[in-house]
Design an enzyme around this catalytic site. Structure first.
Site, PDB file in Angstrom:
ATOM      1  N   HIS A  95      -2.598  -1.150  14.165  1.00 50.71           N
ATOM      2  CA  HIS A  95      -1.603  -2.170  13.508  1.00 50.71           C
ATOM      3  C   HIS A  95      -0.315  -2.133  14.473  1.00 50.71           C
ATOM      4  CE1 HIS A  95      -3.913  -1.927  10.072  1.00 50.71           C
ATOM      5  NE2 HIS A  95      -3.457  -3.272   9.694  1.00 50.71           N
ATOM      6  N   HIS A  96       0.560  -3.167  14.104  1.00 50.07           N
ATOM      7  CA  HIS A  96       1.984  -3.442  14.832  1.00 50.07           C
ATOM      8  C   HIS A  96       2.828  -2.054  14.593  1.00 50.07           C
ATOM      9  CE1 HIS A  96       3.452  -4.240  10.749  1.00 50.07           C
ATOM     10  NE2 HIS A  96       2.438  -5.088  10.622  1.00 50.07           N
ATOM     11  N   ASN A 132      -6.065  -5.678   1.291  1.00 50.31           N
ATOM     12  CA  ASN A 132      -6.072  -6.705   2.458  1.00 50.31           C
ATOM     13  C   ASN A 132      -6.661  -7.755   1.681  1.00 50.31           C
ATOM     14  OD1 ASN A 132      -6.792  -8.438   4.546  1.00 50.31           O
ATOM     15  ND2 ASN A 132      -6.656  -6.552   5.992  1.00 50.31           N
ATOM     16  N   THR A 178       0.839  -1.257  -0.065  1.00 56.41           N
ATOM     17  CA  THR A 178      -0.003  -0.058   0.015  1.00 56.41           C
ATOM     18  C   THR A 178       1.006   1.426   0.048  1.00 56.41           C
ATOM     19  OG1 THR A 178      -0.212  -0.004   2.261  1.00 56.41           O
ATOM     20  CG2 THR A 178      -1.811  -1.197   1.317  1.00 56.41           C
ATOM     21  N   LYS A 194       4.555  -0.943  11.081  1.00 53.28           N
ATOM     22  CA  LYS A 194       3.766  -0.598   9.967  1.00 53.28           C
ATOM     23  C   LYS A 194       3.960   0.807   9.694  1.00 53.28           C
ATOM     24  CE  LYS A 194      -0.757  -0.567   7.548  1.00 53.28           C
ATOM     25  NZ  LYS A 194      -0.133  -1.339   6.587  1.00 53.28           N
TER      26      LYS A 194
END
Length: 238
Positions: free
Chosen positions: A136-137, A103, A77, A140
């Site tokens: 998110h983690h 996704n 992305t 990212k």
């Protein structure tokens, strides 16, 4: 099917595992330290390349794969704003093939269908304001997530009172999208419709990257038999 992998991080390794379990052959693995392998006969023999890298590398990877006649499935992305028109041109006019999704999770595809349907209903009820949050983690780099952008655009297309989406916006004409980065969270997307009377919430919470990896391999199987600019909505008819 012969598959090349572009990007060999956690996602690449999981895709490799699932592809092998489904009886496919990995003919080439390209990471940052062996870019010369784009010119190898092994890479050129692939039916499809599955690409999960960084926003700044994705478009160049597509071009290198297409130059060797290899179709691409990509979950990268952050490149669309700068290179989206060029990619569409390559696929429409020059016969290239890219299956792109923010996704690949089957669960997210279902969640997205629910999101579109709920937004269509909520267009009739202006007492509900809508906002989104994605988590998110910490690794990212981009925000909001590509999945959040896709979900937000689906809402804006269907709710007349929202002009566009914006991060951290307090202006009611915009759909507010917040992002959180913590731990090793694979991905959580929550959409809330709030009114004075009640709150309606829908959430997709990924337990691991396995759903994303399986979806990417399914997309590669689909892409082998199709061409052009492809999306999840082509593969799943909800």
């Amino acid at each position: 099917m012969k598959i090349a992998l572009i990007g060999y991080g956690k996602m690449g390794k999981m895709i490799e595992q699932i592809a092998l379990e489904r009886g496919h052959e990995i003919v080439s693995i390209i990471d940052i330290d062996n870019q010369q392998d784009f010119d190898s006969p092994e890479f050129a023999s692939a039916d499809v390349a599955i690409e999960f890298t960084a926003p700044q590398a994705a478009y160049g990877n597509y071009m290198k794969a297409w130059a060797k006649g290899v179709k691409v499935v990509s979950g990268s992305t952050g490149w669309m704003k700068e290179h989206g028109d060029e990619v569409r041109e390559q696929c429409a006019a020059n016969g290239k093939t890219l299956f792109w999704a923010s996704n690949f999770s089957i669960g997210v595809a279902i969640f997205s269908a629910v999101n579109r349907y709920l937004a269509k209903i909520m267009n009739q009820f202006p007492q509900y304001d809508v906002e989104m949050e994605e988590t998110h983690h910490v690794h990212k780099l981009d925000h909001p997530s590509g999945t959040a952008i896709t979900l937000a655009e689906e809402i804006v297309e269907r709710i007349d009172r929202k002009e566009a989406w914006k991060e951290d916006s307090t202006d009611k004409q915009f759909l507010r999208v917040d992002h959180i980065r913590r731990g090793e969270v694979p991905g959580i997307h929550t959409i809330r419709y709030d009114s004075d009377a009640d709150l309606i919430t829908i959430t997709h919470d990924a337990h691991s990257r396995k759903g994303f990896a399986l979806g990417a391999v399914l997309a590669a199987e689909y892409t082998k038999e199709h061409q052009g600019l492809l999306t999840i909505s082509d593969m799943f008819k909800f």
